[in-house]
Design a protein around this motif. Structure first.
Motif, PDB file in Angstrom:
ATOM      1  N   THR A  79      -2.731  -4.817   3.089  1.00 64.53           N
ATOM      2  CA  THR A  79      -1.657  -3.860   2.784  1.00 64.53           C
ATOM      3  C   THR A  79      -0.556  -4.413   1.889  1.00 64.53           C
ATOM      4  O   THR A  79       0.270  -3.645   1.404  1.00 64.53           O
ATOM      5  N   ALA A  80      -0.494  -5.723   1.678  1.00 59.00           N
ATOM      6  CA  ALA A  80       0.576  -6.259   0.824  1.00 59.00           C
ATOM      7  C   ALA A  80       0.118  -7.528   0.122  1.00 59.00           C
ATOM      8  O   ALA A  80      -0.750  -8.260   0.621  1.00 59.00           O
ATOM      9  N   GLY A 121       1.497  -0.059  11.970  1.00 58.98           N
ATOM     10  CA  GLY A 121       2.857  -0.040  12.485  1.00 58.98           C
ATOM     11  C   GLY A 121       3.203   1.359  12.950  1.00 58.98           C
ATOM     12  O   GLY A 121       3.167   1.675  14.139  1.00 58.98           O
ATOM     13  N   ASN A 122       3.491   2.230  11.992  1.00 53.29           N
ATOM     14  CA  ASN A 122       3.793   3.620  12.330  1.00 53.29           C
ATOM     15  C   ASN A 122       2.521   4.459  12.440  1.00 53.29           C
ATOM     16  O   ASN A 122       2.583   5.652  12.691  1.00 53.29           O
ATOM     17  N   LEU A 123       1.364   3.848  12.200  1.00 56.24           N
ATOM     18  CA  LEU A 123       0.031   4.444  12.368  1.00 56.24           C
ATOM     19  C   LEU A 123      -0.319   5.509  11.330  1.00 56.24           C
ATOM     20  O   LEU A 123      -1.280   6.260  11.519  1.00 56.24           O
ATOM     21  N   GLY A 124       0.395   5.557  10.222  1.00 50.09           N
ATOM     22  CA  GLY A 124       0.056   6.512   9.172  1.00 50.09           C
ATOM     23  C   GLY A 124      -1.269   6.147   8.514  1.00 50.09           C
ATOM     24  O   GLY A 124      -2.141   7.004   8.288  1.00 50.09           O
ATOM     25  N   ASN A 125      -1.424   4.868   8.224  1.00 54.31           N
ATOM     26  CA  ASN A 125      -2.640   4.405   7.572  1.00 54.31           C
ATOM     27  C   ASN A 125      -3.852   4.612   8.485  1.00 54.31           C
ATOM     28  O   ASN A 125      -4.913   5.064   8.053  1.00 54.31           O
ATOM     29  N   ASP A 177      10.275  -2.267   2.599  1.00 51.58           N
ATOM     30  CA  ASP A 177       9.131  -1.861   1.783  1.00 51.58           C
ATOM     31  C   ASP A 177       9.108  -0.403   1.332  1.00 51.58           C
ATOM     32  O   ASP A 177       8.846  -0.106   0.180  1.00 51.58           O
ATOM     33  N   PHE A 188       0.812  -1.227   0.000  1.00 52.02           N
ATOM     34  CA  PHE A 188       0.000   0.000   0.000  1.00 52.02           C
ATOM     35  C   PHE A 188       0.841   1.270   0.000  1.00 52.02           C
ATOM     36  O   PHE A 188       0.341   2.337  -0.327  1.00 52.02           O
ATOM     37  N   LYS A 189       2.129   1.176   0.344  1.00 49.57           N
ATOM     38  CA  LYS A 189       2.941   2.389   0.377  1.00 49.57           C
ATOM     39  C   LYS A 189       3.088   3.017  -1.007  1.00 49.57           C
ATOM     40  O   LYS A 189       3.454   4.193  -1.118  1.00 49.57           O
ATOM     41  N   HIS A 211       1.015  -9.230   7.109  1.00 47.20           N
ATOM     42  CA  HIS A 211       0.485  -7.962   7.626  1.00 47.20           C
ATOM     43  C   HIS A 211      -1.034  -7.972   7.613  1.00 47.20           C
ATOM     44  O   HIS A 211      -1.690  -7.681   8.617  1.00 47.20           O
ATOM     45  N   PRO A 242      -4.086  -3.037   9.509  1.00 45.92           N
ATOM     46  CA  PRO A 242      -2.767  -3.499   9.981  1.00 45.92           C
ATOM     47  C   PRO A 242      -1.881  -2.285  10.219  1.00 45.92           C
ATOM     48  O   PRO A 242      -1.639  -1.511   9.297  1.00 45.92           O
ATOM     49  N   ALA A 247       7.032  -5.078   8.310  1.00 39.20           N
ATOM     50  CA  ALA A 247       6.823  -3.644   8.037  1.00 39.20           C
ATOM     51  C   ALA A 247       6.056  -2.970   9.169  1.00 39.20           C
ATOM     52  O   ALA A 247       5.902  -1.750   9.176  1.00 39.20           O
ATOM     53  N   MET A 248       5.560  -3.765  10.113  1.00 37.83           N
ATOM     54  CA  MET A 248       4.846  -3.215  11.271  1.00 37.83           C
ATOM     55  C   MET A 248       5.670  -3.349  12.551  1.00 37.83           C
ATOM     56  O   MET A 248       5.153  -3.146  13.646  1.00 37.83           O
TER      57      MET A 248
HETATM   58  C1  LIG Z   1       4.106   0.138   6.284  1.00 39.94           C
HETATM   59  C2  LIG Z   1       3.231  -1.060   6.280  1.00 39.94           C
HETATM   60  C3  LIG Z   1       2.229  -1.251   7.262  1.00 39.94           C
HETATM   61  C4  LIG Z   1       2.033  -0.287   8.416  1.00 39.94           C
HETATM   62  O1  LIG Z   1       1.498   0.938   7.985  1.00 39.94           O
HETATM   63  P1  LIG Z   1       1.581   2.229   8.943  1.00 39.94           P
HETATM   64  O2  LIG Z   1       0.995   3.327   8.141  1.00 39.94           O
HETATM   65  O3  LIG Z   1       3.047   2.425   9.203  1.00 39.94           O
HETATM   66  O4  LIG Z   1       0.839   1.914  10.174  1.00 39.94           O
HETATM   67  C5  LIG Z   1       1.404  -2.356   7.164  1.00 39.94           C
HETATM   68  N1  LIG Z   1       1.570  -3.264   6.172  1.00 39.94           N
HETATM   69  C6  LIG Z   1       2.519  -3.126   5.221  1.00 39.94           C
HETATM   70  C7  LIG Z   1       2.650  -4.169   4.175  1.00 39.94           C
HETATM   71  C8  LIG Z   1       3.382  -2.022   5.227  1.00 39.94           C
HETATM   72  O5  LIG Z   1       4.323  -1.904   4.284  1.00 39.94           O
END
Ligand SMILES: *Cc1c(COP(=O)(O)O)cnc(C)c1O
Length: 432
Positions: free
Chosen positions: A378-379, A251-255, A139, A103-104, A357, A249, A303-304
């Motif tokens: 997300t992937a 990690g850095n909570l941007g999504n 990623d 998703f990035k 993820h 899902p 990635a999380m």
């Molecule tokens: C970066 C990432 C996440 C976490 O997204 P955040 O916006 O950092 O919370 C989840 N899944 C995948 C595959 C990612 O690359």
């Protein structure tokens, strides 16, 4: 629309906020005030690009790039983002059909469109080339490289830890050439990150080039992510007549921040649940602890693997402090054993193959029950074949975009983890 720092100092236009990445006081840029979109504002907008353009118009109002928002959206949202109905009033939003199958790609492509136009506009004022530095553990670097490849006036330097990314990930970092250079750093991810920070702070390096970073705290990556939440929530209401909740899902909570911003401007999002891997910062906070960083735990959802999610600062700002945020946020933690179970059962239970993820969100969906949930995917599972294939007992077909990339030759330059070595490397031309 002006942008302010979460730490309170100074305001910026959108273009300034994107070019700086981080505010001068070390805070993150957020919109000064969130507009409320009038009901019907998005009526007649069908494609993701159309929804994005209307949704984001107030966020670009008054900026030099306001007139180009439509073009930026049409360029960024070129790949499909399907909302697939599964069983039990559950749907999955597939965000992984971009060039690097995660998703990035969405945020990175939008950011590239914005940054390259900023550079084009002020080329007369400042003719130095713009170099985007990215430290990556896998990623992010690939998505940024793909998004900036071939853009005039912008160079990308990707720094990754040599030997510590998967072969497919390495290919996504090194397959580009041209204006994208990949440096295989003799060190760990932390060394890459330290080098990028040192470079950004180095007056000597900045003398003959402009430096910017493209990590996930840039507001130019968050804004476009609001668009798929707006589109998917409206689409779900159209199909089923009720507002969906999202399981994300995180990690850095941007999504997650983008989904809550979409809800704040009035999109039909019933609820947001953050699914994390074993890293406990968010769930500990939601359960009552003070907000605190934790050491990072390595998990299958790499990635999380974040011990101290940066975008929590934006969520605390959005809700107005820790107590209010705690009351508003819902989070669930999923360990590796559960990730494995969900991937193994995926084909039978959901008719789907999940990557590690997405599996965290599916686990949370199974745990919390209820109806009308959209699981955010997300992937693509083919990116994590080493985990997924042994669990499901068969190969995961590689999507064509990813295969095209894997067929390219690699260009990687070895780099010692010192600022001198980086300065010398950037100063000499890329090898052919
Ligand atoms: C970066 C990432 C996440 C976490 O997204 P955040 O916006 O950092 O919370 C989840 N899944 C995948 C595959 C990612 O690359």
């Amino acid at each position: 629309m002006r942008y302010v720092s979460t730490r309170g100092e100074g305001t910026a236009t959108l273009s300034e906020a994107v070019l700086r990445g981080i505010a001068p006081d070390g805070g993150l840029y957020v919109p000064e005030a969130f507009p409320t979109l009038p009901p019907g504002e998005l009526d007649g907008a069908h494609t993701l690009a159309e929804v994005a353009e209307r949704l984001l118009a107030p966020f670009f109002a008054g900026d030099a790039l306001a007139g180009e928002l439509g073009d930026i959206c049409r360029e960024a949202f070129t790949f499909p983002v399907p909302l697939r109905d599964l069983r039990g009033r559950t749907a999955v939003l597939e965000l992984f059909h971009g060039p690097t199958a995660a998703f990035k790609d969405v945020g990175a492509r939008f950011l590239a469109g914005v940054l390259s136009r900023i550079v084009g506009k002020d080329a007369n004022a400042d003719a130095r080339p713009l170099t985007i530095l990215v430290a990556t553990s896998g990623d992010t670097g690939g998505a940024v490289a793909a998004a900036f490849h071939g853009r005039p006036g912008v160079e990308v330097a990707v720094l990754y830890p040599a030997g510590m990314v998967s072969p497919r990930q390495e290919k996504q970092l090194t397959a580009w050439g041209g204006n994208v250079r990949a440096f295989a750093v003799h060190g760990a991810f932390d060394d890459c990150q330290r080098l990028v920070k040192a470079a950004m702070a180095s007056r000597e390096l900045r003398a003959d080039r402009r430096l910017s970073s493209a990590n996930s705290i840039n507001v130019g990556r968050l804004l476009p992510q609001m668009a798929y939440y707006a589109w998917a929530a409206r689409e779900y209401v159209r199909r089923h007549g009720v507002e969906p909740g999202f399981v994300i899902p995180s990690g850095n909570l941007g999504n997650a921040a983008a989904s809550l911003w979409a809800r704040t401007v009035g999109m039909p999002v019933r609820e947001v649940v953050m699914a994390t891997n074993a890293n406990p910062a968010v769930t500990a906070f939601a359960a009552g602890a003070a907000w605190a960083a934790h050491p990072t735990i390595a998990t299958l959802a790499t990635a999380m693997d974040v011990g101290s999610p940066s975008n929590m600062e934006r969520l605390l700002h959005l809700f107005g402090g820790e107590d209010a945020a705690r009351g508003a946020l819902r989070a669930e933690r999923v360990d590796d054993a559960e990730i494995r179970r969900v991937i193994r059962e995926g084909p039978e239970v959901w008719g789907s193959v999940w990557d590690p993820h997405t599996a965290t969100a599916v686990a949370v969906r199974e745990r919390i029950g209820g109806e009308d949930w959209i699981v955010v995917s997300t992937a693509h599972p083919a990116k994590f074949e080493g985990v997924v294939e042994p669990l499901i007992g068969r190969d995961v077909p590689i999507p064509p975009e990813l295969q095209r990339l894997l067929d390219q030759p690699s260009h990687a330059e070895p780099l010692e983890p010192t600022l001198d070595a980086l300065r010398d490397a950037l100063g000499r031309p890329a090898p052919p």
